[in-house]
Design an enzyme around this catalytic site. Structure first.
Site, mmCIF file in Angstrom:
data_model
loop_
_atom_site.group_PDB
_atom_site.id
_atom_site.type_symbol
_atom_site.label_atom_id
_atom_site.label_comp_id
_atom_site.label_asym_id
_atom_site.label_seq_id
_atom_site.Cartn_x
_atom_site.Cartn_y
_atom_site.Cartn_z
ATOM 1 N N SER A 255 0.839 -1.191 0.000
ATOM 2 C CA SER A 255 0.000 0.000 0.000
ATOM 3 C C SER A 255 0.876 1.243 0.000
ATOM 4 O O SER A 255 2.023 1.213 0.425
ATOM 5 C CB SER A 255 -0.863 0.001 1.261
ATOM 6 N N LYS A 256 0.304 2.325 -0.476
ATOM 7 C CA LYS A 256 1.126 3.520 -0.628
ATOM 8 C C LYS A 256 1.462 4.195 0.696
ATOM 9 O O LYS A 256 2.350 5.041 0.748
ATOM 10 C CB LYS A 256 0.458 4.504 -1.589
#
Length: 496
Positions: A255-256
């Site tokens: 995930s970012k």
RNA sequence: GCUCCCAUCAUCUAGAGGCCUAGGAUACCGGAUUUUCAUUCCGGCGACACGAGUUCGAAUCUCGUUGGGAGUACCA
């Protein structure tokens, strides 16, 4: 049968590293089997997809060198390759109608509120959360009439109520198995008339002649729906293969928040496509002989789908940086200069031999090269005092070095080159480092200060303002006599 | 909660019953080269999650336990 594979990213936000990963695997599989690699844009979520994002995907794939044989911006015989354009063609509606007509799908008039309440009740009762199929009982003719009258509704698939589903994913020990009773009546057509992923992907994979769907594990649970759709629609299903998900360090899906996931970020950081691809190629897969550094073309030749490891690999930036270093330092000079130029607007050619092995990407250049370009440098007094000396001794040495260099320059035929400087400084050290016979104690102490390590370090820090630099003599040469002498003086001044 | 998937060093992996006192790479720690840093080279640290079973023999097969992950949307 010629192999046809695809990646089908959704154009929301920045192009994702996961897209590159799945793209790489598919690209290699196609290459390995002499097949075609296709890009399809899945933009059926009208609230989230943007054209700009689609453009960025094309650009990133090109940057990486994952070229596709068919796709939105390159065309192909099975287009269009953007699902919103296919919606306009009525493709998905037609299949939904077919399923409706066959009795394999039904109209559902439940509102978001209805569904919400239902799920809450199921959660409270500890039941699996899925649609309770209440609209499945509706009379089809009556439902069609309501729909014709303009009542909002979706179309759901009529999932089998009993029996079980089994699919031998070639990468897994056991066939993937589920009972139909636990498969939801998935929405196929949304209230806005657009298809959901499930319908659209199955229809397009068929229409585009896709033979293998290599995708991430997050799709495994919806596999039964996809196989079912293929069957009811009369398609020959492609082979579905599910690979592991890229993970954060804590093993959750990448995930970012916890990792850079945007391909644009890697490009901006100065990572080379070769390095990123090489790194991704090492995740879940490996060279048959254990080789670690390889390029895309090479990977296309040795790639073996059956050797993929489905345990989700942790995305480890440290390893990527290492590979980046290898690829970057191996760059031919022109390309390295181009990489530097991409990061900073500067003529780098002259300094390249000195700095290349100290860099991992173009952006590192300025940090290293600053003392060569700057007029003056800032000295930190602490760094200026070599171990074993005090401030006054360091200052004295700096002043004497400055004087010696001035004298050296004033001589006839004096050369300011690395080789000449080295010869001069070695001679200087020998001369000053030795006390004359019968020297006073103070003279002897003075001589003792002229140790190579200390003097060289003093010169280094004095001339550049830093303790880490390329080899000393070449550094002095490039900075030039004037600036070196000036900086030595400034350094001495800092120690007053 | 329910369902499914997965399980070798901190991380990426090799390993498909004997070649394994488990190999390579990254990271980390030492050493060599060197005037510093970097590069390069050498060395060290370090894992088969656990428990049963099958077998003459298991990291490899089976079952269970534990752990992790994913899915559970009119998102993909």
């Amino acid at each position: 049968m010629t192999v046809r594979v695809r990646i089908a990213p959704s154009p929301t936000g920045d192009p994702h590293v996961g897209t590159a990963y799945i793209g790489l695997l598919n690209w290699c599989f196609a290459r390995r089997h002499g097949g075609r690699f296709i890009l399809r844009i899945e933009d059926t979520d009208r609230t989230r997809c943007t054209e700009a994002s689609a453009q960025a995907i094309y650009r990133s794939l090109k940057w990486l060198g994952l070229s596709y044989d068919e796709g939105p911006d390159v065309g192909g015989e099975r287009g269009p390759y953007v699902q919103s354009e296919r919606v306009a063609l009525g493709i998905y509606r037609r299949y939904a109608d077919q399923l409706l007509a066959q009795g394999d799908a039904y109209r559902c008039f439940c509102t978001a509120g209805d569904l919400d309440a239902m799920r809450k009740a199921q959660a409270a009762a500890g039941q699996p959360i899925m649609y309770d199929r209440r609209c499945r009982q509706l009379d089809p003719a009556a439902a069609a009439a309501r729909a014709a009258a303009g009542e909002a509704h979706v179309v759901r698939m009529k999932s089998p109520l009993e029996g079980s589903f089994s699919y031998p994913d070639r990468l897994r020990r056991q066939p993937f198995t589920k009972t139909w009773a636990e498969i939801d009546d998935q929405v196929l057509l949304k209230a806005d008339g657009w298809p959901t992923y499930h319908l659209a992907a199955v229809a397009d994979d068929h229409l585009m002649g896709i033979t293998h769907v290599i995708r991430a594990e997050e799709w495994l649970n919806s596999l039964p729906k996809h196989i079912w759709l293929n069957q009811r629609l009369g398609f020959t299903a492609p082979e579905y293969v599910h690979v592991g998900l890229l993970r954060n360090a804590d093993k959750s899906k990448i995930s970012k928040r916890k990792n850079p996931t945007s391909l644009l970020w890697y490009e901006r950081q100065g990572f080379l496509p070769e390095a990123l691809l090489n790194f991704l190629g090492l995740l879940g897969h490996s060279h048959p002989e254990g080789k670690e550094q390889f390029g895309l073309a090479e990977m296309g030749a040795f790639f073996d789908l059956d050797r993929i490891n489905v345990a989700g690999p942790v995305f480890d930036l440290a390893k990527l940086r290492h590979l980046q270093g290898l690829w970057f330092r191996a760059l031919p000079p022109e390309r390295m200069i181009a990489e530097i130029h991409r990061a900073v607007d500067i003529q780098a050619g002259e300094l390249l031999p000195l700095l290349r092995e100290r860099m991992t990407c173009g952006g590192d250049f300025m940090g290293q090269a600053e003392p060569f370009y700057a007029q003056t440098v800032a000295h930190h007094p602490d760094e200026l005092v070599p171990k074993g000396l005090d401030r006054a001794q360091a200052r004295g040495l700096l002043e004497q070095l400055q004087a010696e260099l001035r004298k050296y320059l004033a001589a006839d035929g004096a050369q300011w080159t690395a080789a000449a400087l080295e010869a001069f400084l070695r001679e200087l050290l020998a001369r000053r480092g030795q006390a004359a016979p019968g020297a006073t104690a103070e003279q002897q102490a003075q001589a003792a200060l002229w140790q190579q390590k200390a003097v060289y370090m003093l010169l280094r820090v004095g001339a550049t303002g830093r303790a880490n630099t390329p080899p000393l003599f070449e550094t002095l040469e490039r900075i030039g006599a004037l600036r070196v002498i000036e900086r030595l003086g400034a350094a001495a001044g800092r120690l007053k």
